[in-house]
Write a protein that holds these residues in place. Sequence first.
Motif, PDB file in Angstrom:
ATOM      1  N   PRO A 452       0.827  -1.186   0.000  1.00 28.15           N
ATOM      2  CA  PRO A 452       0.000   0.000   0.000  1.00 28.15           C
ATOM      3  C   PRO A 452       0.874   1.253   0.000  1.00 28.15           C
ATOM      4  N   VAL A 453       0.551   2.195  -0.881  1.00 26.07           N
ATOM      5  CA  VAL A 453       1.202   3.516  -0.844  1.00 26.07           C
ATOM      6  C   VAL A 453       0.053   4.510  -0.853  1.00 26.07           C
ATOM      7  N   GLY A 454      -0.184   5.103   0.296  1.00 33.88           N
ATOM      8  CA  GLY A 454      -1.377   5.943   0.423  1.00 33.88           C
ATOM      9  C   GLY A 454      -2.610   5.083   0.163  1.00 33.88           C
ATOM     10  N   GLU A 455      -3.424   5.552  -0.776  1.00 38.88           N
ATOM     11  CA  GLU A 455      -4.668   4.834  -1.102  1.00 38.88           C
ATOM     12  C   GLU A 455      -4.428   3.728  -2.128  1.00 38.88           C
ATOM     13  N   HIS A 456      -3.236   3.763  -2.724  1.00 42.24           N
ATOM     14  CA  HIS A 456      -2.993   2.869  -3.845  1.00 42.24           C
ATOM     15  C   HIS A 456      -2.188   1.641  -3.439  1.00 42.24           C
ATOM     16  N   THR A 457      -2.005   0.801  -4.417  1.00 39.04           N
ATOM     17  CA  THR A 457      -1.182  -0.389  -4.214  1.00 39.04           C
ATOM     18  C   THR A 457      -0.069  -0.395  -5.248  1.00 39.04           C
ATOM     19  N   LEU A 458       1.126  -0.381  -4.723  1.00 40.40           N
ATOM     20  CA  LEU A 458       2.286  -0.442  -5.609  1.00 40.40           C
ATOM     21  C   LEU A 458       2.647  -1.904  -5.813  1.00 40.40           C
ATOM     22  N   ILE A 482       1.417   5.676  -9.588  1.00 41.18           N
ATOM     23  CA  ILE A 482       1.630   5.958  -8.156  1.00 41.18           C
ATOM     24  C   ILE A 482       2.877   6.811  -7.999  1.00 41.18           C
ATOM     25  N   THR A 483       2.723   7.915  -7.298  1.00 44.98           N
ATOM     26  CA  THR A 483       3.871   8.786  -7.058  1.00 44.98           C
ATOM     27  C   THR A 483       4.533   8.374  -5.742  1.00 44.98           C
ATOM     28  N   HIS A 484       5.776   7.994  -5.842  1.00 39.70           N
ATOM     29  CA  HIS A 484       6.483   7.509  -4.642  1.00 39.70           C
ATOM     30  C   HIS A 484       7.975   7.446  -4.946  1.00 39.70           C
ATOM     31  N   THR A 485       8.755   7.226  -3.893  1.00 30.10           N
ATOM     32  CA  THR A 485      10.196   7.093  -4.084  1.00 30.10           C
ATOM     33  C   THR A 485      10.598   5.635  -3.922  1.00 30.10           C
ATOM     34  N   LEU A 486      11.312   5.146  -4.902  1.00 30.12           N
ATOM     35  CA  LEU A 486      11.954   3.831  -4.757  1.00 30.12           C
ATOM     36  C   LEU A 486      13.403   4.095  -4.376  1.00 30.12           C
ATOM     37  N   ALA A 487      13.834   3.447  -3.319  1.00 32.34           N
ATOM     38  CA  ALA A 487      15.227   3.646  -2.862  1.00 32.34           C
ATOM     39  C   ALA A 487      15.956   2.325  -2.991  1.00 32.34           C
ATOM     40  N   ARG A 519       9.247   9.469  -8.610  1.00 35.14           N
ATOM     41  CA  ARG A 519       8.497   9.764  -9.805  1.00 35.14           C
ATOM     42  C   ARG A 519       7.087   9.198  -9.682  1.00 35.14           C
ATOM     43  N   THR A 520       6.334   9.465 -10.682  1.00 39.52           N
ATOM     44  CA  THR A 520       5.038   8.805 -10.758  1.00 39.52           C
ATOM     45  C   THR A 520       5.238   7.537 -11.562  1.00 39.52           C
ATOM     46  N   TRP A 521       5.130   6.431 -10.812  1.00 40.12           N
ATOM     47  CA  TRP A 521       5.440   5.134 -11.404  1.00 40.12           C
ATOM     48  C   TRP A 521       4.235   4.630 -12.196  1.00 40.12           C
ATOM     49  N   ARG A 522       4.540   4.122 -13.386  1.00 43.47           N
ATOM     50  CA  ARG A 522       3.469   3.598 -14.232  1.00 43.47           C
ATOM     51  C   ARG A 522       3.778   2.157 -14.589  1.00 43.47           C
ATOM     52  N   GLN A 523       2.729   1.406 -14.867  1.00 46.46           N
ATOM     53  CA  GLN A 523       2.908   0.010 -15.259  1.00 46.46           C
ATOM     54  C   GLN A 523       3.946  -0.084 -16.400  1.00 46.46           C
TER      55      GLN A 523
END
Lengths: 652, 652
Positions: A452-458, A482-487, A519-523
């Motif tokens: 879960p990332v916020g309301e979404h599912t990464l 989904i906008t998130h940081t991958l580290a 970034r905003t991650w897309r499929q």
Amino acid sequence: MNWPTATEVDLHDLRITDPLIGKCRELVREVTLPYQWEALNDRIPEVTPSHSIDNFRIAANRANGEFYGTVFQDSDVAKWLEAVAWLLCETSNPELERTADDLIELIAAAQCGDGYLNTYFTVKAPGERWSNLSECHELYCAGHLIEAGVAFFQATGKRRLLEVVCRLADHIAVVFGPERYQLHGYDGHPEIELALIRLYEATLEQRYLTLANYFVEQRGTEPHFYDIEYEKRSRQRKAHVEPWMVRDKAYSQAHLPVSEQRTATGHAVRFVYLMTGVAHLARLLQNEQQRQACLRLWQNMVQRQIYITGGIGSQSAGEAFSSDYDLPNDTAYAESCASIGLMMFARRMLEMEADSRYADVMERALYNTVLGSIALDGRHFFYANPLEIHPKTLRSNRIYSHVSPIRQPWFGCACCPPNIARLFTSIGHYIYTPHSDALYVNLYVGNSVSLPVGEHTLRLRMSGNYPWEDQVEVAVESEQPITHTLALRLPEWCSAPEARLNGEPVNCESHKGYLHIHRTWRQGDRCKLQLPMKARRVYGHPQLHHLAGKVAIQRGPLIYCLEEADNGPELHNIWLDADSQFSLVEGKGLFAGKILLRADGFRLQHSLSEEAPLYHYDKVPGQRQPQRLTFIPWFSRANRGEGEMRIWINDW
Amino acid sequence: MNWPTATEVDLHDLRITDPLIGKCRELVREVTLPYQWEALNDRIPEVTPSHSIDNFRIAANRANGEFYGTVFQDSDVAKWLEAVAWLLCETSNPELERTADDLIELIAAAQCGDGYLNTYFTVKAPGERWSNLSECHELYCAGHLIEAGVAFFQATGKRRLLEVVCRLADHIAVVFGPERYQLHGYDGHPEIELALIRLYEATLEQRYLTLANYFVEQRGTEPHFYDIEYEKRSRQRKAHVEPWMVRDKAYSQAHLPVSEQRTATGHAVRFVYLMTGVAHLARLLQNEQQRQACLRLWQNMVQRQIYITGGIGSQSAGEAFSSDYDLPNDTAYAESCASIGLMMFARRMLEMEADSRYADVMERALYNTVLGSIALDGRHFFYANPLEIHPKTLRSNRIYSHVSPIRQPWFGCACCPPNIARLFTSIGHYIYTPHSDALYVNLYVGNSVSLPVGEHTLRLRMSGNYPWEDQVEVAVESEQPITHTLALRLPEWCSAPEARLNGEPVNCESHKGYLHIHRTWRQGDRCKLQLPMKARRVYGHPQLHHLAGKVAIQRGPLIYCLEEADNGPELHNIWLDADSQFSLVEGKGLFAGKILLRADGFRLQHSLSEEAPLYHYDKVPGQRQPQRLTFIPWFSRANRGEGEMRIWINDW
């Protein structure tokens, strides 16, 4: 201090697909756990008796007999159950679940009316409950049951065992605490602390966190609880000679309050179990003093007292740390459980601060000591993990009495086998550290995961053939952007990592060892990490006096070693050429799918007669002969019978 | 086999004049023996209590109290008394002799009516006499008393103690033997065997030799005496758990009959004490099977299991031998008493066969381990003698629990100090082996001696400044011409010995390592031996895995070492240059009169910060810096406080 929030991956949402770790996990599922269940039930004639299921039967009045085993025999059952629970997250297994349910009923039936639950004391010494915390592992066993209860609840949603362990924890909270009528103590073997925190996280009952904190803060204070309870036992004539565990308080990290401890000391497993709890607690309570203790003790451990294999505890006596820079290779203890505990400690440190130095150590422990602690057949285990084996002397010199040249089917003290199983079934907890600011990727164990990332599912799929090949791909599979940081962790062993995002180079600047991509991650988004895995020479700190003039070989996270099976006996007479290049070789047979290394070296050849003297004047009695050397990953050692082995070899 | 006759030098007729050994002997006379007398009487407040004189007082009904100490506490008194006896041969010392006479009266008063004499059993366990030979050292203590009785008689002509020990031996001969009513046993700690042979030589009573032979031949036979006596104790409920000394029969060389033993095994002191007796017995009884056992076991010991220092017993557990080629430097036990016992064994082998390989080992043990076991102050002693010391780790790693970095004032088990004293006061017995065919000169310890040769008396004066200078002179001082063979040992460490007789070169052809010179000796004849003492590099047998890539330095019989006091810390980071020459340096201060060595080497210099990691990729974290190295004779180590020390250093 910015106290981070951190969550853990729900193991229902993670599938391990990794060729190496995945296969090991499959082995644990298919072979090891069924085998261990038979062992716990004493149905494997050739192994050391366990009797631990029988102990529960007797305690539950379902069988007659005497308690048998160590005072902490219950914990083997609890760890096995926890391992099963984590496995059930990934794939349903009705038969295994039924076995577990029956076991849980048995455990519940062994619980006393007041919530107390421990077969040793219930069966063997009912009048001696809570009278010898320094030696008797009563809270340690409770901790493992609590962990199992939490895991089984999280895995299946079934509350039966969770309720049992809550009643147990509630009983403990009555017995222990700061009030005058309570015991002001804590267990000789830490474990209850980390378990109560897990119970708090599962139930959100603040009192479990409070109790965990009480145990941590009470530890090592004066007047000393071990002395008080020993004196009480003496008065009741239940103790006559002060046990060494009471005298040697550093053995159980109870010589000082944790906040005053300066060096990693005593029994290594106890140390990392304790610190796992302290690190978790520090974050949850935002306790800066506890955090400082974690930083300081972690630092001492990894800067002065850890083996290149991720092993800790350099002596057999007390299964303990020695002192700064004392890391003998042949007499090392480096217990499998200690490296598992080290991974647990690293995990909690990462939750407190996403710094890759914790994950680097976690990876070192996983791919070397932990992965090597189980045989390729899934039925044999290492307890101690020295870095050098000379089989001829093991039986004759008692400084090696703790060392076995090959993995064993079981142990009188069988803490390691179920712990190894539990680590592999819960490995998903170590791969990622989900912080609110970013998803930290610690280990490159291939998997598919949803978070879960916020309301979404990464949704991510990590693939590659780590640690054999140097490419890792993380592909985004979420349907929604989904906008998130991958580290992504940039391993310390890799001097020139490269990254590409959808084919475009990414600047590999790291922040505390992680490459952050926001970034905003897309499929279909793909991060490709290129982690060049040159075989590298490694040299010890000049104060490591056992390593002077020696070199070890590492490729990626893997430490390599020489074995007699490939290189002949007398490995001490082998030198590595200074300018030798390493070539990679695909393993065959036992080593299929693994990369071996070859390099040029030489051997001191000699043709001395049986009558040759022990000491020779003026010149070395032999000649140097070139020899092509074969190195295997250390974790895969000792799968071909007894033979010499060494990691640190002579450097030309 | 040509069985030789051999006699021993009468110590009344020998004066030690040697600068090194003589000074040590003087130290023993002036300081050590008075100091030890005070220690045995518990008049030195800072040392571990002995209570051994008090034990005799209590046994003699001259004092009240409890027995205190080990079961073999009596033997410390006996060894002290024996040391005094040998001293009285050389110079009269009325005060010391009075003290000894009084002590002998006390011992006599402690003897029971039936001849039994042992304060532990008399005071503490009178009902348990002769019920636990495997553990309780009853015959061992008797043996040391017998040796003292013989020595005191030989030294003073006084029969008081001799009569006491004859009564004791006669009592033993009633209790032990082949008859049905006798015990078919022997002591867990050999000593009685060698002592009874000495008693036989002093009294010419055949029964003592017969009893010694019984003990030797009975050892290790089946049904096993340890089991029989343990079973008896169990029946009488005096034993509940089989003691490890009963189970581990090899610990006391009782796992097999001596004639079937193939390797030096078990407790090293016990082994050499046993074999000293067997070798002596074999010659006196002309027993070929016993002789073969001696040859075989000696050979295994010196070809596979001896340190370069003449130390034996490479592990602390059981103070025991390990197995072939297992000679760790840092965890070595190498007890002082074991090297003393080794000298005793070598002496008896030389009496059986004048072959210098026995004397070479005797010399190695004397000039390294034994000479080093006593401090320059005469009041501090080493028990264990490892070849490498790293003080920082001694306290933290229990594989070193037996190691002390500096000599100690006394010990709870104080076998070594009086044994060291006894060895130095009886050193004359080791210098010469008088065979009928020749007088064998084993050691070049300066002395004047008179020996009977037929009807005549051969008087010799041996001088030089051994082992510092390479000339030894043996001058004949007899007034009458005497035809005899002088056999001068050509040390194994000397590659080019030269000899001159009255200035004329003598062909240095050796027979079993001795240069035989047969002639009619006249007053003023002078043999000069030139034994060039180049400092030599020594390398270990390639199977000695702890010595791979290492070198040691020897000059003459002396092994040298590096100490931190001269060379700085981190001795493991020092390498010796391959082509370095050694220069000789006259020692000063503590080292006055000694030769130190200097050589070029280098040190791995590093300037790592406190935060430096433990492991470094690709290159060694430091630079090589030339360093002038100073080597001191190993025996004189640890006279400047705690510090690192090592014999085997990195070879470039």
